[in-house]
Scaffold this motif. Structure first.
Motif, PDB file in Angstrom:
ATOM      1  N   TRP A   1       0.842  -1.110   0.175  1.00 59.07           N
ATOM      2  CA  TRP A   1      -0.437  -0.011  -0.015  1.00 59.07           C
ATOM      3  C   TRP A   1       1.230   0.945  -0.052  1.00 59.07           C
ATOM      4  O   TRP A   1       0.399   2.210  -0.575  1.00 59.07           O
ATOM      5  N   ALA A   2       2.465   0.953   0.886  1.00 60.87           N
ATOM      6  CA  ALA A   2       2.872   2.526   0.816  1.00 60.87           C
ATOM      7  C   ALA A   2       3.327   2.871  -0.712  1.00 60.87           C
ATOM      8  O   ALA A   2       4.123   3.710  -0.803  1.00 60.87           O
ATOM      9  N   LEU A   3       3.293   2.019  -1.870  1.00 64.82           N
ATOM     10  CA  LEU A   3       3.943   2.086  -3.347  1.00 64.82           C
ATOM     11  C   LEU A   3       2.045   3.223  -3.547  1.00 64.82           C
ATOM     12  O   LEU A   3       3.346   3.636  -4.675  1.00 64.82           O
ATOM     13  N   ILE A   4       1.267   3.562  -3.473  1.00 65.86           N
ATOM     14  CA  ILE A   4       0.662   4.263  -3.940  1.00 65.86           C
ATOM     15  C   ILE A   4       1.576   6.115  -3.270  1.00 65.86           C
ATOM     16  O   ILE A   4       1.429   6.841  -4.143  1.00 65.86           O
ATOM     17  N   PRO A   5       1.671   5.878  -2.224  1.00 64.14           N
ATOM     18  CA  PRO A   5       2.503   8.028  -2.671  1.00 64.14           C
ATOM     19  C   PRO A   5       3.766   7.925  -3.059  1.00 64.14           C
ATOM     20  O   PRO A   5       4.491   8.779  -3.287  1.00 64.14           O
ATOM     21  N   VAL A   6       4.502   6.114  -3.083  1.00 60.28           N
ATOM     22  CA  VAL A   6       6.023   6.248  -3.672  1.00 60.28           C
ATOM     23  C   VAL A   6       5.452   6.527  -4.891  1.00 60.28           C
ATOM     24  O   VAL A   6       6.363   7.195  -6.157  1.00 60.28           O
ATOM     25  N   GLY A   7       4.604   6.091  -5.564  1.00 59.52           N
ATOM     26  CA  GLY A   7       3.839   6.375  -7.368  1.00 59.52           C
ATOM     27  C   GLY A   7       3.908   8.008  -7.450  1.00 59.52           C
ATOM     28  O   GLY A   7       3.806   8.826  -8.369  1.00 59.52           O
ATOM     29  N   PHE A   8       2.994   8.515  -5.799  1.00 55.99           N
ATOM     30  CA  PHE A   8       2.993  10.119  -6.850  1.00 55.99           C
ATOM     31  C   PHE A   8       3.856  10.712  -6.450  1.00 55.99           C
ATOM     32  O   PHE A   8       4.217  12.207  -7.025  1.00 55.99           O
ATOM     33  N   GLY A   9       4.775  10.330  -5.358  1.00 63.22           N
ATOM     34  CA  GLY A   9       6.658  10.912  -5.905  1.00 63.22           C
ATOM     35  C   GLY A   9       7.031  10.978  -6.891  1.00 63.22           C
ATOM     36  O   GLY A   9       7.726  11.653  -6.990  1.00 63.22           O
ATOM     37  N   LEU A  10       6.809   9.494  -7.069  1.00 56.59           N
ATOM     38  CA  LEU A  10       7.809   9.395  -8.744  1.00 56.59           C
ATOM     39  C   LEU A  10       7.265  10.069  -9.410  1.00 56.59           C
ATOM     40  O   LEU A  10       7.845  10.558 -10.792  1.00 56.59           O
TER      41      LEU A  10
END
Length: 140
Positions: free
Chosen positions: A111-120
């Protein structure tokens, strides 16, 4: 004694009602204060224009901030803002992912991939935009 028992039964229902009323009330108060502030500024500007006309002075044009929300409309995001937002989202996502992986499981850490995606996405936009700005010749 009987009244206290009734009050204890009513109290759980009063908390959300008071919360909703206060939330809506605070929002309405903020809108009313903003309206009053804009109305007062417009009235003062109007009086200033009338005095300038009476004295035969040149009337300055109306500023755009009077008709819109000047602080929000005038500010545009620069490339540094996208770099900052991208790094914040990426690091928050990585922190959440590491914490969830250590405390729970790898599956829940996805689930932490969601903010990681926003950051990327912000970092990719920063990279593209900074190259476009660098390649654009400066106006003379």
């Amino acid at each position: 004694m009987h009244d206290i028992a009734e009050l204890k039964n009513i109290m759980p229902f009063m908390i959300p009602i008071v919360g909703i009323v206060m939330g809506v009330g605070i929002g309405m108060l903020a809108l009313w204060i903003d309206y009053r502030k804009k109305r007062d500024i417009f009235e003062l500007h109007h009086k200033e224009r009338l005095l300038a006309i009476e004295r035969g002075m040149e009337v300055p044009p109306l500023p755009d901030a009077i008709f819109g929300n000047g602080a929000r409309e005038a500010r545009t995001l620069g490339t540094a803002d996208y770099l900052r937002r991208g790094l914040i989202w990426l690091l928050v996502g990585l922190g959440i992912g590491i914490a969830m992986a250590l405390n729970s499981s790898i599956e829940s850490a996805t689930w932490a991939l969601i903010p990681v995606g926003f950051g990327l996405a912000n970092l990719i936009f920063y990279g593209i935009e900074s190259r476009r700005v660098a390649s654009t010749p400066a106006p003379r």
